[in-house]
Write a protein that holds these residues in place. Structure first.
Motif, PDB file in Angstrom:
ATOM      1  N   VAL A  81       0.484  -1.078   0.342  1.00 52.21           N
ATOM      2  CA  VAL A  81       0.104  -0.141  -0.160  1.00 52.21           C
ATOM      3  C   VAL A  81       1.006   1.097   0.256  1.00 52.21           C
ATOM      4  CG1 VAL A  81      -1.957   1.159   0.936  1.00 52.21           C
ATOM      5  CG2 VAL A  81      -1.682  -0.671   1.149  1.00 52.21           C
ATOM      6  N   LEU A  82       2.240   1.321   0.992  1.00 51.91           N
ATOM      7  CA  LEU A  82       2.480   2.530   0.890  1.00 51.91           C
ATOM      8  C   LEU A  82       3.393   2.173  -0.748  1.00 51.91           C
ATOM      9  CD1 LEU A  82       5.013   2.256   4.266  1.00 51.91           C
ATOM     10  CD2 LEU A  82       3.562   4.011   3.633  1.00 51.91           C
ATOM     11  N   SER A  83       3.959   1.315  -1.258  1.00 51.73           N
ATOM     12  CA  SER A  83       4.699   1.870  -2.811  1.00 51.73           C
ATOM     13  C   SER A  83       3.027   2.764  -4.030  1.00 51.73           C
ATOM     14  CB  SER A  83       4.573   0.155  -2.788  1.00 51.73           C
ATOM     15  OG  SER A  83       5.427   0.065  -4.780  1.00 51.73           O
ATOM     16  N   VAL A  84       2.360   1.426  -3.377  1.00 49.08           N
ATOM     17  CA  VAL A  84       1.382   2.090  -3.740  1.00 49.08           C
ATOM     18  C   VAL A  84       1.222   3.913  -3.966  1.00 49.08           C
ATOM     19  CG1 VAL A  84      -1.273   2.450  -5.259  1.00 49.08           C
ATOM     20  CG2 VAL A  84      -0.192   0.391  -4.613  1.00 49.08           C
ATOM     21  N   ALA A  85       0.877   3.969  -2.560  1.00 50.06           N
ATOM     22  CA  ALA A  85       1.129   5.798  -2.835  1.00 50.06           C
ATOM     23  C   ALA A  85       2.100   6.532  -2.807  1.00 50.06           C
ATOM     24  CB  ALA A  85       0.884   5.643  -0.995  1.00 50.06           C
ATOM     25  N   ARG A  86       3.119   6.110  -3.387  1.00 45.56           N
ATOM     26  CA  ARG A  86       4.276   6.182  -3.503  1.00 45.56           C
ATOM     27  C   ARG A  86       4.097   6.413  -4.735  1.00 45.56           C
ATOM     28  NH1 ARG A  86       9.254   4.185  -5.628  1.00 45.56           N
ATOM     29  NH2 ARG A  86      10.635   5.253  -5.616  1.00 45.56           N
ATOM     30  N   SER A  87       3.432   5.510  -5.689  1.00 40.35           N
ATOM     31  CA  SER A  87       3.490   6.095  -6.806  1.00 40.35           C
ATOM     32  C   SER A  87       2.794   7.304  -7.153  1.00 40.35           C
ATOM     33  CB  SER A  87       2.949   4.661  -8.118  1.00 40.35           C
ATOM     34  OG  SER A  87       4.344   3.973  -7.406  1.00 40.35           O
ATOM     35  N   VAL A  88       1.289   7.000  -7.005  1.00 37.24           N
ATOM     36  CA  VAL A  88       0.021   8.165  -7.103  1.00 37.24           C
ATOM     37  C   VAL A  88       0.956   9.318  -6.841  1.00 37.24           C
ATOM     38  CG1 VAL A  88      -1.949   9.150  -6.740  1.00 37.24           C
ATOM     39  CG2 VAL A  88      -1.439   6.298  -6.612  1.00 37.24           C
ATOM     40  N   VAL A  89       2.041   9.448  -5.461  1.00 42.27           N
ATOM     41  CA  VAL A  89       1.901  10.773  -5.292  1.00 42.27           C
ATOM     42  C   VAL A  89       3.211  11.106  -6.313  1.00 42.27           C
ATOM     43  CG1 VAL A  89       3.718  11.631  -3.688  1.00 42.27           C
ATOM     44  CG2 VAL A  89       2.505  10.470  -2.534  1.00 42.27           C
ATOM     45  N   ARG A  90       4.360  10.310  -6.844  1.00 43.05           N
ATOM     46  CA  ARG A  90       5.206  10.813  -7.855  1.00 43.05           C
ATOM     47  C   ARG A  90       3.835  11.370  -9.757  1.00 43.05           C
ATOM     48  NH1 ARG A  90       9.977   7.130  -8.064  1.00 43.05           N
ATOM     49  NH2 ARG A  90       9.814   7.739  -9.988  1.00 43.05           N
ATOM     50  N   ARG A  91       3.127  10.957  -9.156  1.00 39.68           N
ATOM     51  CA  ARG A  91       2.301  10.790 -10.702  1.00 39.68           C
ATOM     52  C   ARG A  91       1.992  12.108 -10.428  1.00 39.68           C
ATOM     53  NH1 ARG A  91      -3.572   9.480 -10.926  1.00 39.68           N
ATOM     54  NH2 ARG A  91      -2.511   6.940 -10.634  1.00 39.68           N
ATOM     55  N   ALA A  92       1.790  12.740  -9.006  1.00 42.70           N
ATOM     56  CA  ALA A  92       0.791  14.342  -8.379  1.00 42.70           C
ATOM     57  C   ALA A  92       2.200  15.101  -8.764  1.00 42.70           C
ATOM     58  CB  ALA A  92       0.588  14.176  -7.144  1.00 42.70           C
ATOM     59  N   GLU A  93       3.181  14.352  -8.573  1.00 43.64           N
ATOM     60  CA  GLU A  93       4.097  15.541  -8.181  1.00 43.64           C
ATOM     61  C   GLU A  93       4.486  15.566 -10.511  1.00 43.64           C
ATOM     62  OE1 GLU A  93       9.031  15.773  -8.078  1.00 43.64           O
ATOM     63  OE2 GLU A  93       7.819  13.678  -7.788  1.00 43.64           O
ATOM     64  N   ARG A  94       4.429  15.095 -11.374  1.00 43.21           N
ATOM     65  CA  ARG A  94       4.666  15.135 -12.588  1.00 43.21           C
ATOM     66  C   ARG A  94       3.478  16.274 -13.150  1.00 43.21           C
ATOM     67  NH1 ARG A  94       5.012   9.482 -12.372  1.00 43.21           N
ATOM     68  NH2 ARG A  94       3.069   9.297 -13.113  1.00 43.21           N
ATOM     69  N   ARG A  95       2.488  15.968 -13.118  1.00 43.97           N
ATOM     70  CA  ARG A  95       1.268  16.481 -12.994  1.00 43.97           C
ATOM     71  C   ARG A  95       1.440  17.974 -12.112  1.00 43.97           C
ATOM     72  NH1 ARG A  95       1.066  12.293 -15.525  1.00 43.97           N
ATOM     73  NH2 ARG A  95      -1.482  11.451 -15.708  1.00 43.97           N
ATOM     74  N   VAL A  96       1.655  18.042 -11.233  1.00 40.64           N
ATOM     75  CA  VAL A  96       2.379  19.796 -10.259  1.00 40.64           C
ATOM     76  C   VAL A  96       3.090  20.242 -11.485  1.00 40.64           C
ATOM     77  CG1 VAL A  96       2.555  20.476  -8.286  1.00 40.64           C
ATOM     78  CG2 VAL A  96       1.486  18.975  -8.210  1.00 40.64           C
ATOM     79  N   VAL A  97       4.706  19.455 -11.760  1.00 37.25           N
ATOM     80  CA  VAL A  97       5.656  20.069 -12.663  1.00 37.25           C
ATOM     81  C   VAL A  97       4.993  21.081 -13.672  1.00 37.25           C
ATOM     82  CG1 VAL A  97       7.227  19.434 -14.307  1.00 37.25           C
ATOM     83  CG2 VAL A  97       7.373  18.489 -11.490  1.00 37.25           C
TER      84      VAL A  97
END
Length: 164
Positions: free
Chosen positions: A108-124
């Protein structure tokens, strides 16, 4: 476009549901949900408290993306960096690529990390368009790293190496 294809930002501006800001806030919301799920499954009270505090800040991140008054500040970033520094001193780093998902908590932490990374790309993309400041990008970047450190913490040095 039909009204069901649109949604409102905090300033009541009506935008398409595939607007970059909506994509970013959706990724932030999704990451927050996975962080909440991880919080319910983790045994370590200190890590659970960190995840709770992260969730509170995720709401500020989402607000910032859609034009609300709340935002991630330099102080929020510094606080996150301090947690990262402490955790870096506590975990055993693997010497090779490893399978991160050993159990339900690490998965679950790994999935959360992956989604945070997607959010980061969108925020960039939002940053490049002048819609958010760089502090939010940095905060999301360090959050994904913190989640990685939490995965290492729950694995307690028992890693499954990947043979390449």
């Amino acid at each position: 476009m039909k009204t069901s294809d649109k949604t409102h930002l905090f300033n009541l501006e009506l935008v398409s549901k595939d607007d970059l800001r909506i994509e970013a806030v959706g990724s932030i919301d999704e990451a927050n949900a996975y962080i909440g799920l991880a919080k319910t499954k983790i045994d370590d009270e200190r890590l659970r408290k960190i995840l709770h505090d992260v969730q509170v800040n995720m709401f500020r991140a989402g607000s910032q993306v859609v034009g609300g008054d709340e935002k991630i500040t330099k102080a929020d970033l510094e606080e996150l960096l301090e947690i990262v520094r402490r955790m870096e001193g506590e975990v055993e780093f693997p010497r090779s690529f490893i399978i991160l998902e050993r159990d339900e908590v690490s998965a679950v932490l790994s999935v959360a990390r992956s989604v945070v990374r997607r959010a980061e790309r969108r925020v960039v993309s939002l940053y490049r368009n002048g819609l958010v400041d760089y502090t939010l990008v940095e905060w999301l970047n360090k959050l994904s790293y913190l989640l990685y450190l939490m995965i290492l913490a729950v694995q307690k040095g028992e890693y499954e190496p990947v043979e390449l």
